[in-house]
Design a protein around this motif. Structure first.
Motif, short mmCIF file in Angstrom:
data_model
loop_
_atom_site.label_atom_id
_atom_site.label_comp_id
_atom_site.label_asym_id
_atom_site.label_seq_id
_atom_site.Cartn_x
_atom_site.Cartn_y
_atom_site.Cartn_z
N GLY A 1 0.78 -1.23 0.00
CA GLY A 1 0.00 0.00 0.00
C GLY A 1 0.81 1.28 0.00
O GLY A 1 0.27 2.35 -0.25
N THR B 1 3.40 3.83 -1.50
CA THR B 1 4.02 4.27 -2.74
C THR B 1 5.33 4.95 -2.41
O THR B 1 5.34 5.98 -1.73
N ILE C 1 5.02 -0.07 9.59
CA ILE C 1 5.12 1.37 9.41
C ILE C 1 4.66 2.05 10.71
O ILE C 1 3.58 1.76 11.22
N PRO C 2 5.47 2.97 11.25
CA PRO C 2 5.05 3.64 12.49
C PRO C 2 3.82 4.53 12.27
O PRO C 2 3.60 5.06 11.18
N LEU D 1 4.22 8.02 10.75
CA LEU D 1 4.43 8.06 9.30
C LEU D 1 3.11 7.85 8.55
O LEU D 1 2.82 8.54 7.57
N LEU E 1 1.35 10.38 5.88
CA LEU E 1 1.08 10.03 4.48
C LEU E 1 -0.41 10.04 4.14
O LEU E 1 -0.78 10.23 2.97
N TYR F 1 -6.85 -0.93 -9.20
CA TYR F 1 -5.40 -0.74 -9.30
C TYR F 1 -4.59 -1.97 -8.90
O TYR F 1 -3.43 -1.86 -8.53
N LEU G 1 -3.19 -0.83 5.22
CA LEU G 1 -2.33 -0.15 4.25
C LEU G 1 -2.72 -0.50 2.83
O LEU G 1 -2.74 0.35 1.94
N MET G 2 -3.08 -1.78 2.61
CA MET G 2 -3.51 -2.17 1.27
C MET G 2 -4.80 -1.46 0.89
O MET G 2 -4.98 -1.01 -0.25
N GLY H 1 -3.93 2.36 0.34
CA GLY H 1 -3.16 2.56 -0.89
C GLY H 1 -4.05 2.44 -2.11
O GLY H 1 -4.03 3.31 -3.00
N ASN H 2 -4.86 1.38 -2.15
CA ASN H 2 -5.72 1.18 -3.31
C ASN H 2 -6.82 2.22 -3.43
O ASN H 2 -7.37 2.42 -4.52
N LEU I 1 -6.17 5.25 -3.02
CA LEU I 1 -5.36 6.46 -3.29
C LEU I 1 -5.42 7.44 -2.12
O LEU I 1 -5.47 8.65 -2.30
N LEU J 1 -3.03 7.34 0.35
CA LEU J 1 -1.69 7.47 0.94
C LEU J 1 -0.80 8.20 -0.04
O LEU J 1 -0.66 7.80 -1.20
N LYS K 1 2.84 9.70 -1.53
CA LYS K 1 4.15 9.08 -1.76
C LYS K 1 5.04 9.24 -0.54
O LYS K 1 5.08 10.30 0.07
N TYR K 2 5.76 8.17 -0.23
CA TYR K 2 6.69 8.18 0.90
C TYR K 2 8.09 8.52 0.40
O TYR K 2 8.67 7.77 -0.38
N GLY K 3 8.63 9.64 0.86
CA GLY K 3 9.99 10.01 0.50
C GLY K 3 10.05 10.53 -0.93
O GLY K 3 9.11 10.38 -1.70
N ALA K 4 11.14 11.16 -1.24
CA ALA K 4 11.27 11.77 -2.56
C ALA K 4 11.98 10.83 -3.52
O ALA K 4 12.52 9.82 -3.10
#
Lengths: 401, 401
Positions: free
Chosen positions: A65, A67, B2-3, B6, B10, B358, B387-388, B391-392, B394, B396, B398-401
């Protein structure tokens, strides 16, 4: 996961050679017209043949999940926990333009922005000014002097730039000035712990000077800053894995990510054929080559399904020249998915294959998302990739008696 | 994993809608006569059709081999680590009867018990007295007054009741009085740290008064207490996931578990059709609906294989009315397995399916234990479900660059 000190204890230098080919944003989704993904649409006999000789699966970059950006996704492939080893925005931006960051440098992303007469942010991206305008404004910012620190300002593109502060005792424990919305003033930089007060003062002086320098340059009459970060202290490939490692990549950010973990950066050209030639020329000198291919991601981000298909076929054509090097272990995967239908990075797991004389190939016949679902590796964390590569290269000694 | 901070960073609010259908105790085992599980025996065309459009797998509620109670099993599905986020027995009992617990309340399970003239426990369940007798005895316990604390006593059923203490500075760091065997006296409540001495004194006063009140009411002439617990401080769905979430459940405990994590509780009827009607009426107002179906578990606990088959078919009949809501993401699973042949909760992993535009459906054709074994998700921790789903949907970034 296995702790770094144990990996360092087990890893040994050997003459065996590992090739890791990362096709950025490899994973895709079916196009509604055909029900086929980019990989399933592409004609790629060489990738498919490699899949038949490999163990296959779907790599989960960070967690189901989630990205990932390029930073976390590559760190995971390199064996660094992407949750605990985050590389900050500022450092990634600096890597992205090839800035030679030093360990004590403090980097941040700058956005040129518009504020009104009351100091309220009215556009966080200054109307997305041209890169050419950006270069002129960066010229103004480079004239700013703040006592006690050296300042570098570099254009990224459009409204985006990078600033690097170099000096003693700089801390990344300071807050962003970007309020993340319009209608409010920029935030002051504030320290997150007392030791960061000095840094906050320096940065606030820079910001005040930047506002004065940009005052008459509407719409880019101010700067917003975010992602203050220093170079992370990651154990390096040489010590951790005993690898002489090199990165071959056409884009600066991926060269920077390789350099970050101790890889030599090999100059190369623009095409995959150029990159393969670079790998071939330098193959004798390295135990590990990270070969990064960018255009699968670029096409996915553009939402250009057929361009992504073409990019995959481009890799396929040069694959025989790579495999002719006879790497002891070769793996092909992506750092994350970039489905063309999403036009962005996605959380979907990424096709993965690893060929080694010491693994029993599974029954996967094609290098596609659906086929890799049936592979012996199942869905597995990308963080396990390095251990699989090293083990198969006989570069890890027995653990325990 | 995932904490929480975070995830909170997100997660974003979007208009997309998620439906999580939990069929309690869903997983089963084959009946020796046919070799088929309850799911494989049931006629369920709609669940099977959904499986063909989904990614499938087997969800592991807590860990392999661990049989979870309802609390940990649901917390895992909601994204809370069931090992570190345990909800105490007393709180679960209070939730189970719909008691409106406040954050500072201390709750415990009471068992009516029999002690002999020497104060030795001879029956830890007082001969499993009737619920009617329980109600009369609870009436006596409600007359007990202990200075400095308000006391609520509520019948669960048979020999089981709940007590809630309300007052300042109550601590759950005190020991049980239930010795867990007969032939010994009940244990005194003792504090596990000095700050709990005050609470231990209050509870011991209550117990002494209860023994006096029940003295002439053989076989229920004493109480045993266990599972002292306070409402756990869990991050709530609204802040953590940015979800407007609702629970639809026929049983109080599941409504309570939903309320515990910040879901709105929607009144509903007794049947699955009632529950589906409730979901339909309220669908516009929520981003996330947790729909709990109880009777698969009830039948499994009763060891009534065919009743569990019927319960599954009952869900199947109403599934089209649910899917007609066109949730962006829908998942169907259980909180744990309750195989009829075990007549109890089991540790076996639980069939799971998730449909999203997705994800690439795997080759699973039927929603059964065996078919889900072949699904792309393999065996995976229930803790990854949220999380799944997010995420699906949409939801969440993006994590980090």
């Amino acid at each position: 996961m296995i702790p770094f000190d144990l990996i360092e204890e087990l890893s040994i230098q050997t003459p065996s050679k590992i090739l890791l080919l990362v096709m950025d944003g490899l994973g895709g989704l079916p196009r509604p017209e055909t029900g086929l993904t980019e990989l399933a649409t592409a004609t790629k006999p060489n990738l498919d043949a490699l899949a038949r000789a490999s163990i296959c699966g779907l790599s989960v970059p960070v967690a189901p999940g989630i990205t990932p950006g390029s930073g976390p996704a590559h760190l995971a492939l390199f064996g660094y926990d992407p949750i605990t080893c985050l590389v900050g925005r500022g450092v990634l931006s600096a890597l992205g333009i090839g800035f030679p960051l030093e360990p004590t440098d403090l980097a941040a992303r700058i956005n040129f922005a518009t504020v009104n007469d009351e100091g309220i942010v009215t556009d966080r991206r200054a109307g997305r000014i041209s890169t050419e305008t950006n270069r002129q404004l960066v010229g103004l910012l480079r004239q700013i002097r703040v006592p006690g620190v050296e300042i570098f300002v570099e254009t990224e593109s459009m409204h985006r730039a990078v600033v690097v502060f170099r000096g003693p005792d700089l801390s990344a424990r300071i807050t962003d000035t970007d309020p993340q919305r319009t209608g409010v003033p920029p935030l002051p930089v504030t320290p997150l712990d007392p030791a960061a007060q000095h840094t906050a003062n320096l940065v606030n002086q820079f910001i005040a000077a930047a506002a004065r320098a940009l005052k008459s340059h509407d719409p880019a009459n101010d700067v917003l800053m975010r992602g203050f970060a220093k170079y992370p202290h990651l154990p390096r490939f040489g010590e951790l894995y005993k690898l002489r490692a090199a990165v071959v990549a056409t884009y600066p950010m991926y060269r920077g990510l390789g350099r970050l973990v101790g890889m030599d950066v090999l100059p190369t050209g623009e095409t995959f054929a150029d990159e393969v030639a670079t790998v071939r020329e330098n193959w004798a000198n390295y135990d590990f080559v990270f070969l990064h291919y960018k255009y699968t991601d670029t096409a996915g981000e553009d939402g250009d399904f057929m361009a992504k298909v073409d990019a995959i076929e481009d890799v396929d054509r040069s694959l025989p020249a790579l495999l002719a090097l006879v790497p002891d272990v070769v793996a092909v995967t992506g750092d994350h998915s970039t489905p063309s239908v999403l036009r962005s990075h996605g959380w979907q797991p990424v096709p993965f294959m690893l060929r080694s004389r010491y693994e029993i190939p599974d029954s996967v016949e094609h290098f596609t998302e659906r086929a890799c679902q049936q592979g012996t590796l199942g869905r597995f964390p990308a963080l396990q990739v390095m251990l699989m590569l090293l083990g198969n290269a006989l570069k890890l000694e027995k653990y325990g008696a």
